[in-house]
Design a protein around this motif. Sequence first.
Motif, PDB file in Angstrom:
ATOM      1  N   ASP A  86      14.712 -76.053   0.985  1.00  0.00           N
ATOM      2  CA  ASP A  86      16.034 -76.104   0.930  1.00  0.00           C
ATOM      3  C   ASP A  86      16.612 -74.698   1.759  1.00  0.00           C
ATOM      4  O   ASP A  86      17.762 -74.435   1.818  1.00  0.00           O
ATOM      5  N   GLY A  87      15.621 -73.944   2.112  1.00  0.00           N
ATOM      6  CA  GLY A  87      16.060 -72.551   2.596  1.00  0.00           C
ATOM      7  C   GLY A  87      16.524 -71.539   1.361  1.00  0.00           C
ATOM      8  O   GLY A  87      16.843 -70.381   1.977  1.00  0.00           O
ATOM      9  N   SER A  88      16.543 -71.799   0.058  1.00  0.00           N
ATOM     10  CA  SER A  88      16.829 -70.864  -0.705  1.00  0.00           C
ATOM     11  C   SER A  88      15.752 -70.022  -1.031  1.00  0.00           C
ATOM     12  O   SER A  88      16.049 -68.774  -1.589  1.00  0.00           O
ATOM     13  N   THR A  89      14.652 -70.219  -0.707  1.00  0.00           N
ATOM     14  CA  THR A  89      13.279 -69.363  -0.828  1.00  0.00           C
ATOM     15  C   THR A  89      12.427 -69.161   0.147  1.00  0.00           C
ATOM     16  O   THR A  89      11.943 -70.112   1.007  1.00  0.00           O
ATOM     17  N   LEU A  90      12.417 -67.920   0.838  1.00  0.00           N
ATOM     18  CA  LEU A  90      11.647 -67.664   1.865  1.00  0.00           C
ATOM     19  C   LEU A  90      10.481 -66.607   1.663  1.00  0.00           C
ATOM     20  O   LEU A  90      10.676 -65.969   0.548  1.00  0.00           O
ATOM     21  N   LEU A  91       9.597 -66.637   2.536  1.00  0.00           N
ATOM     22  CA  LEU A  91       8.616 -65.440   1.993  1.00  0.00           C
ATOM     23  C   LEU A  91       8.371 -64.599   3.213  1.00  0.00           C
ATOM     24  O   LEU A  91       8.602 -64.861   4.533  1.00  0.00           O
ATOM     25  N   MET A  92       8.088 -63.259   3.023  1.00  0.00           N
ATOM     26  CA  MET A  92       7.973 -62.207   4.015  1.00  0.00           C
ATOM     27  C   MET A  92       6.383 -62.423   4.001  1.00  0.00           C
ATOM     28  O   MET A  92       5.629 -61.668   3.439  1.00  0.00           O
ATOM     29  N   ALA A  93       6.018 -63.265   5.180  1.00  0.00           N
ATOM     30  CA  ALA A  93       4.784 -63.412   5.162  1.00  0.00           C
ATOM     31  C   ALA A  93       3.968 -62.080   5.794  1.00  0.00           C
ATOM     32  O   ALA A  93       4.791 -61.368   6.225  1.00  0.00           O
ATOM     33  N   HIS A  94       2.891 -61.974   5.522  1.00  0.00           N
ATOM     34  CA  HIS A  94       1.764 -60.881   5.922  1.00  0.00           C
ATOM     35  C   HIS A  94       0.483 -61.053   6.346  1.00  0.00           C
ATOM     36  O   HIS A  94       0.082 -62.286   6.182  1.00  0.00           O
ATOM     37  N   ILE A  95       0.126 -60.315   6.981  1.00  0.00           N
ATOM     38  CA  ILE A  95      -1.389 -60.483   7.431  1.00  0.00           C
ATOM     39  C   ILE A  95      -2.415 -60.891   6.468  1.00  0.00           C
ATOM     40  O   ILE A  95      -3.125 -61.696   6.701  1.00  0.00           O
ATOM     41  N   ASN A  96      -2.216 -60.297   5.335  1.00  0.00           N
ATOM     42  CA  ASN A  96      -3.019 -60.444   4.178  1.00  0.00           C
ATOM     43  C   ASN A  96      -2.953 -62.176   3.833  1.00  0.00           C
ATOM     44  O   ASN A  96      -4.149 -62.783   3.698  1.00  0.00           O
ATOM     45  N   SER A  97      -1.873 -62.585   3.550  1.00  0.00           N
ATOM     46  CA  SER A  97      -1.701 -63.916   3.076  1.00  0.00           C
ATOM     47  C   SER A  97      -1.884 -65.071   4.123  1.00  0.00           C
ATOM     48  O   SER A  97      -2.196 -66.290   3.923  1.00  0.00           O
ATOM     49  N   HIS A  98      -1.410 -64.624   5.294  1.00  0.00           N
ATOM     50  CA  HIS A  98      -1.408 -65.666   6.644  1.00  0.00           C
ATOM     51  C   HIS A  98      -2.627 -65.736   7.553  1.00  0.00           C
ATOM     52  O   HIS A  98      -2.536 -66.524   8.517  1.00  0.00           O
ATOM     53  N   ALA A  99      -3.391 -64.527   7.493  1.00  0.00           N
ATOM     54  CA  ALA A  99      -4.336 -64.343   8.716  1.00  0.00           C
ATOM     55  C   ALA A  99      -5.809 -64.078   8.055  1.00  0.00           C
ATOM     56  O   ALA A  99      -6.592 -64.660   8.484  1.00  0.00           O
ATOM     57  N   LEU A 100      -5.851 -63.312   6.836  1.00  0.00           N
ATOM     58  CA  LEU A 100      -6.999 -62.778   6.200  1.00  0.00           C
ATOM     59  C   LEU A 100      -7.495 -63.793   5.190  1.00  0.00           C
ATOM     60  O   LEU A 100      -8.614 -64.239   5.166  1.00  0.00           O
ATOM     61  N   ALA A 101      -6.441 -64.365   4.374  1.00  0.00           N
ATOM     62  CA  ALA A 101      -6.969 -65.155   3.225  1.00  0.00           C
ATOM     63  C   ALA A 101      -7.604 -66.489   3.603  1.00  0.00           C
ATOM     64  O   ALA A 101      -8.542 -66.882   2.945  1.00  0.00           O
ATOM     65  N   PRO A 102      -7.029 -67.077   4.649  1.00  0.00           N
ATOM     66  CA  PRO A 102      -7.730 -68.364   5.268  1.00  0.00           C
ATOM     67  C   PRO A 102      -9.364 -68.325   5.332  1.00  0.00           C
ATOM     68  O   PRO A 102     -10.032 -69.228   4.808  1.00  0.00           O
ATOM     69  N   SER A 103      -9.744 -67.075   5.704  1.00  0.00           N
ATOM     70  CA  SER A 103     -11.117 -66.952   5.947  1.00  0.00           C
ATOM     71  C   SER A 103     -11.863 -66.366   4.845  1.00  0.00           C
ATOM     72  O   SER A 103     -13.147 -66.775   4.334  1.00  0.00           O
ATOM     73  N   GLN A 303       2.143 -69.214  17.160  1.00  0.00           N
ATOM     74  CA  GLN A 303       1.092 -68.938  18.087  1.00  0.00           C
ATOM     75  C   GLN A 303       0.265 -67.579  17.751  1.00  0.00           C
ATOM     76  O   GLN A 303      -0.643 -67.454  17.704  1.00  0.00           O
ATOM     77  N   PHE A 304       1.128 -66.663  17.298  1.00  0.00           N
ATOM     78  CA  PHE A 304       0.594 -65.416  16.799  1.00  0.00           C
ATOM     79  C   PHE A 304      -0.091 -65.540  15.507  1.00  0.00           C
ATOM     80  O   PHE A 304      -1.272 -65.008  15.337  1.00  0.00           O
ATOM     81  N   ILE A 305       0.187 -66.164  14.556  1.00  0.00           N
ATOM     82  CA  ILE A 305      -0.328 -66.629  13.327  1.00  0.00           C
ATOM     83  C   ILE A 305      -1.781 -67.042  13.627  1.00  0.00           C
ATOM     84  O   ILE A 305      -2.745 -66.819  12.899  1.00  0.00           O
ATOM     85  N   ALA A 306      -1.691 -68.159  14.675  1.00  0.00           N
ATOM     86  CA  ALA A 306      -3.024 -68.783  14.905  1.00  0.00           C
ATOM     87  C   ALA A 306      -4.039 -67.963  15.446  1.00  0.00           C
ATOM     88  O   ALA A 306      -5.110 -68.116  15.053  1.00  0.00           O
ATOM     89  N   SER A 307      -3.547 -67.052  16.291  1.00  0.00           N
ATOM     90  CA  SER A 307      -4.498 -66.323  16.951  1.00  0.00           C
ATOM     91  C   SER A 307      -5.088 -65.239  16.184  1.00  0.00           C
ATOM     92  O   SER A 307      -6.148 -64.670  15.998  1.00  0.00           O
ATOM     93  N   GLU A 308      -4.176 -64.683  15.143  1.00  0.00           N
ATOM     94  CA  GLU A 308      -4.886 -63.765  14.222  1.00  0.00           C
ATOM     95  C   GLU A 308      -5.588 -64.376  13.225  1.00  0.00           C
ATOM     96  O   GLU A 308      -6.527 -64.040  12.775  1.00  0.00           O
ATOM     97  N   ILE A 309      -5.631 -65.701  12.849  1.00  0.00           N
ATOM     98  CA  ILE A 309      -6.616 -66.407  11.998  1.00  0.00           C
ATOM     99  C   ILE A 309      -7.870 -66.529  12.628  1.00  0.00           C
ATOM    100  O   ILE A 309      -8.960 -66.236  11.966  1.00  0.00           O
ATOM    101  N   GLN A 310      -7.501 -66.820  13.870  1.00  0.00           N
ATOM    102  CA  GLN A 310      -9.138 -66.969  14.440  1.00  0.00           C
ATOM    103  C   GLN A 310      -9.701 -65.637  14.751  1.00  0.00           C
ATOM    104  O   GLN A 310     -10.929 -65.492  14.688  1.00  0.00           O
ATOM    105  N   LYS A 311      -9.002 -64.558  15.155  1.00  0.00           N
ATOM    106  CA  LYS A 311      -9.822 -63.256  15.454  1.00  0.00           C
ATOM    107  C   LYS A 311     -10.357 -62.632  14.127  1.00  0.00           C
ATOM    108  O   LYS A 311     -11.549 -62.288  14.112  1.00  0.00           O
ATOM    109  N   TRP A 312      -9.593 -62.832  13.105  1.00  0.00           N
ATOM    110  CA  TRP A 312     -10.041 -62.179  11.812  1.00  0.00           C
ATOM    111  C   TRP A 312     -11.090 -63.071  11.143  1.00  0.00           C
ATOM    112  O   TRP A 312     -12.159 -62.638  10.431  1.00  0.00           O
ATOM    113  N   GLY A 313     -11.035 -64.191  11.370  1.00  0.00           N
ATOM    114  CA  GLY A 313     -12.214 -65.318  11.060  1.00  0.00           C
ATOM    115  C   GLY A 313     -13.499 -64.953  11.654  1.00  0.00           C
ATOM    116  O   GLY A 313     -14.667 -64.914  10.962  1.00  0.00           O
ATOM    117  N   ARG A 314     -13.496 -64.391  12.884  1.00  0.00           N
ATOM    118  CA  ARG A 314     -14.771 -64.002  13.515  1.00  0.00           C
ATOM    119  C   ARG A 314     -15.203 -62.792  12.843  1.00  0.00           C
ATOM    120  O   ARG A 314     -16.287 -62.644  12.628  1.00  0.00           O
TER     121      ARG A 314
END
Length: 325
Positions: A86-103, A303-314
Amino acid sequence: MQRRSLIQAAGAAAATLGVPRVFAQEWPNGPVRIVVGFPPGGGTDALARVVAQKLTTMWNQSVIVENKGGVAGVLAAEYVSTQPSDGSTLLMAHINSHALAPSLQPRLRYSVERDFVPIVLVGVTPNLLIAGPAQKALVVKDIVALCAAEPGQVSFGSAGAGSAQHLALEMFKLQARVDALHVPYKGSGPLLADLMGNQIQYSFETMTAATPHVKSGKVTAVAQTRLKRAKGHPGVPTMQEQGFEGFEATTWYGLAGPGKLPTAIADKINRDVNAVLAMPDVQERLDTYGAEDGGGSREKFAQFIASEIQKWGRVVRDGKVKVDA
């Protein structure tokens, strides 16, 4: 009758199409939390507070920064992924949580794509390759030579296993074809204390945390890790300028909401944060943190997040990087 039905249907459709706009205009109708996955005082917290202060005034509602540290930002992301959309809670997303952790964490309890709505990129900062006061190798080629002469012995500190600093080291090892000793800490504070005390030799530290110690002369900045030099350190050459073609290992921050956040609210936050980031006093603050290139569309951030996930996955795959999940 048919004409009347068509008119009623058209009116109902128009009313439905108008709902998102009205919804966005009425929101927020209560306090908004920006959850930060690190303790107060770090770069993520600092940028969140700059944005929150301006949005509080703009929205005439309290925008509160809430710190939920743990697992290099992953615990905060897990928490926000389960909150009402509902927009009451937001995250300051970070490279750790959104690009590194998935891999790095195969048992991650959230999906970046499914459980979050990217809203806006707030800023991208380089890391600084910094050296402790006793080190004599103060250009990248000399550090590479030192690592080659002493395989697995030259120490690099990080803010924790799986952190942005750790993965920058892994990228360096891959490109330089050397081995080095990774020394994980529980945050940048103890890492920097040991670096200044010559307990470790080097670190790819975040620019936000490293800058005060570079400016005081307690550590030496060897290189920065974006393809272009940051405004805050115009005299420090990039890794690319020192022979590491394409070397880019950044720390970045952006706002995201839970996965079913209505488009109208996400668009409103995007517009308003873009307005905040364009304010001269905010630009000045961001420059002191080395945070650049924030703003833009929601699609740009996704698109930026998707590219970072791909790069750090490699990097994780090629470097055979593993951390305890």
